[in-house]
Design an enzyme around this catalytic site. Structure first.
Site, PDB file in Angstrom:
ATOM      1  N   GLY A  14       0.701  -1.182   0.190  1.00  0.00           N
ATOM      2  CA  GLY A  14       0.132   0.052  -0.095  1.00  0.00           C
ATOM      3  C   GLY A  14       0.808   1.320   0.261  1.00  0.00           C
ATOM      4  CB  CYS A  55     -15.148   1.499 -30.101  1.00  0.00           C
ATOM      5  SG  CYS A  55     -14.735   1.593 -31.573  1.00  0.00           S
TER       6      CYS A  55
HETATM    7  N1  LLP Z   1      -1.187  -6.842  -0.536  1.00  0.00           N
HETATM    8  C1  LLP Z   1      -2.416  -6.966  -0.701  1.00  0.00           C
HETATM    9  C2  LLP Z   1      -3.371  -8.117   0.266  1.00  0.00           C
HETATM   10  C3  LLP Z   1      -3.218  -6.436  -1.725  1.00  0.00           C
HETATM   11  O1  LLP Z   1      -4.442  -6.374  -1.837  1.00  0.00           O
HETATM   12  C4  LLP Z   1      -2.349  -5.355  -2.525  1.00  0.00           C
HETATM   13  C5  LLP Z   1      -2.801  -4.724  -3.559  1.00  0.00           C
HETATM   14  C6  LLP Z   1      -0.896  -5.359  -2.328  1.00  0.00           C
HETATM   15  C7  LLP Z   1      -0.432  -6.133  -1.148  1.00  0.00           C
HETATM   16  C8  LLP Z   1      -0.100  -4.315  -2.915  1.00  0.00           C
HETATM   17  O2  LLP Z   1      -0.451  -2.967  -2.834  1.00  0.00           O
HETATM   18  P1  LLP Z   1       0.384  -2.003  -3.408  1.00  0.00           P
HETATM   19  O3  LLP Z   1       1.716  -1.976  -2.462  1.00  0.00           O
HETATM   20  O4  LLP Z   1       0.758  -2.161  -4.713  1.00  0.00           O
HETATM   21  O5  LLP Z   1      -0.179  -0.565  -3.165  1.00  0.00           O
HETATM   22  N2  LLP Z   1      -5.448  -1.520  -9.445  1.00  0.00           N
HETATM   23  C9  LLP Z   1      -5.193  -0.569  -8.447  1.00  0.00           C
HETATM   24  C10 LLP Z   1      -4.185  -0.904  -7.254  1.00  0.00           C
HETATM   25  C11 LLP Z   1      -5.198  -2.313  -6.756  1.00  0.00           C
HETATM   26  C12 LLP Z   1      -4.303  -2.871  -5.354  1.00  0.00           C
HETATM   27  C13 LLP Z   1      -4.894  -4.133  -5.017  1.00  0.00           C
HETATM   28  N3  LLP Z   1      -4.276  -4.922  -3.896  1.00  0.00           N
HETATM   29  C14 LLP Z   1      -4.587   0.586  -8.933  1.00  0.00           C
HETATM   30  O6  LLP Z   1      -4.258   0.649 -10.177  1.00  0.00           O
HETATM   31  O7  LLP Z   1      -4.330   1.568  -8.198  1.00  0.00           O
END
Ligand code: LLP
Length: 401
Positions: free
Chosen positions: A224, A327
């Site tokens: 996150g 489209c």
């Molecule tokens: N751990 C869990 C349990 C998660 O659900 C996620 C992301 C991560 C780690 C990694 O999170 P990060 O460090 O990348 O923030 N498609 C969206 C983001 C979806 C994130 C889903 N879970 C976007 O493009 O912003």
């Protein structure tokens, strides 16, 4: 980086990843947790190209996976099974079975019903399944609602009281071994307070489990950590680690962090060429060869990605929507972007495209997905071929009656 040369060599649309930048982000975060036992488990969903996963595996990273497909990718790329986690609210029996057989570090369980399935499958296999439970601390992470996960309104994790029941059940089961506790409140987090608060709640839970003789080994803080797409204020890895470690005083526990975006987003660039300029009334559109099927984030989240222009154009700047060939009116890479009038084949470089870029791509409109290229030590190399028309029809062409 010579984007023009890369675009000419590999054609567009094209994803380019700077692996050295990924290494430096990895080392920065790893360093922040020094003084504690820690595992960085790269969140494969952010960018699941095998060469990217292998790059992190070579640095010692584990992998956070949300499907058995991601687990298989991680293993194929050389991640040690004992550093692989399997999370997600909807695991199928076959996925659970394979994860147990592969002897990964643990399965992150997200409901009581799932715990029952894991126990049953472990029993069938005559094995003990290591598990962790994802706790939903009901904290608002102050991020985009689509990527917020730590509120009871979200489908993720279980309430504290439910989690406690589940740990007791697991402890009393012959087939389950509770080894970890997990939370992840959302993605693109730019405020420390919600993380600290969530960590405190989960650390308290850990202490209360200790009191009933349930000793866990892993404190899994999810991912996150936010990055700069524009001029956001972001959290320093050191402050992030300190906030979490501060809640773990007196506890002998290994911290697991699951970063995705932080490691890859700003290492990635999406290259797209200008096809046409057009004007509809007062509205200007710059039509490019990349589209929402290549990079969905602007369409799905209204996300901002900085656009760099590589062109000899000298005209005055004016506002344009940068749109693709798909489209859909929602097919855009940028809105009201200040650009000079561009020529056919001028190049646009979309920044911060290394996370949730290629992976969220699709074949909508029968568009083959882009090629992917890695840059390491100044050398470029292809890490995924551009999809051809033949690739797109391969699984259906012999089934036409
Ligand atoms: N751990 C869990 C349990 C998660 O659900 C996620 C992301 C991560 C780690 C990694 O999170 P990060 O460090 O990348 O923030 N498609 C969206 C983001 C979806 C994130 C889903 N879970 C976007 O493009 O912003």
């Amino acid at each position: 980086m010579d984007f023009k040369a890369l675009a000419n060599k590999y054609q567009t649309p094209l994803y380019v990843y700077d692996l050295d930048y990924m290494s430096s982000q990895y080392e920065k975060l790893k360093l922040a947790f020094k003084g504690r036992k820690s595992i960085l488990a790269y969140a494969v969903k952010a960018n699941s190209n095998l060469s990217v996963i292998k790059h992190f595996a070579d640095l010692g990273s584990g992998a956070d996976c949300v499907s058995i497909g991601e687990v298989r990718r991680a293993i194929l790329a050389g991640v040690a099974p004992y550093k692989i986690l399997f999370s997600g609210v909807g695991k199928k029996d076959v996925e659970i079975r394979e994860a147990i057989e592969l002897d990964i570090l643990y399965i992150n369980v997200e409901s009581e019903a799932e715990l029952g399935r894991v126990e049953l499958i472990a029993k069938e296999l005559g094995k003990i399944s290591r598990i962790s439970i994802r706790v939903n601390p009901n904290i608002d992470p102050k991020t985009h609602p689509y990527i917020s996960t730590g509120l009871h309104d979200n489908k993720f994790g279980v309430e504290i009281s439910t989690a406690k029941r589940m740990y007791i059940k697991a402890k009393n089961s012959e087939y389950l071994d509770p080894v970890g506790i997990h939370f992840h409140i959302g993605s693109q987090l730019t405020e420390l307070k919600p993380i600290y608060e969530a960590s405190e709640i989960v650390a308290d839970m850990l202490r209360s489990l200790q009191a009933i003789d349930i000793e866990l080994k892993f404190f899994d803080i999810g991912g996150g950590l936010g990055i700069k797409y524009d001029d956001e204020t972001t959290i320093e890895p050191y402050d992030y680690a300190q906030a979490i470690l501060g809640t773990l005083k007196g506890l002998d526990i290994t911290v697991i962090c699951e970063p995705g975006r932080f490691l890859t987003a700003n290492a990635g660039y999406f290259l797209t060429k200008v096809l046409y300029e057009k004007q509809n009334g007062a509205k200007r559109f710059t039509v490019v060869d990349g589209a929402m099927n290549d990079l969905l984030r602007p369409s799905l989240y209204n996300a901002f990605h900085k656009i760099e222009v590589i062109s000899d154009a000298k005209s005055a700047f004016s506002k344009a929507d940068v749109v693709g060939p798909v489209c859909e009116s929602g097919d855009f890479l940028a809105k009201d972007c200040e650009l000079p009038l561009l020529e056919h084949n001028d190049l646009l470089v979309v920044h911060s495209a290394g996370a949730y870029g290629f992976g969220m791509g699709s074949n909508y409109n029968t568009r083959g997905r882009s090629a992917e290229v890695a840059i390491e030590n100044g050398q470029d190399r292809l890490i995924r071929q551009r999809e051809s028309f033949e690739d797109l029809i391969a699984l259906e062409k012999d089934l036409v009656k």
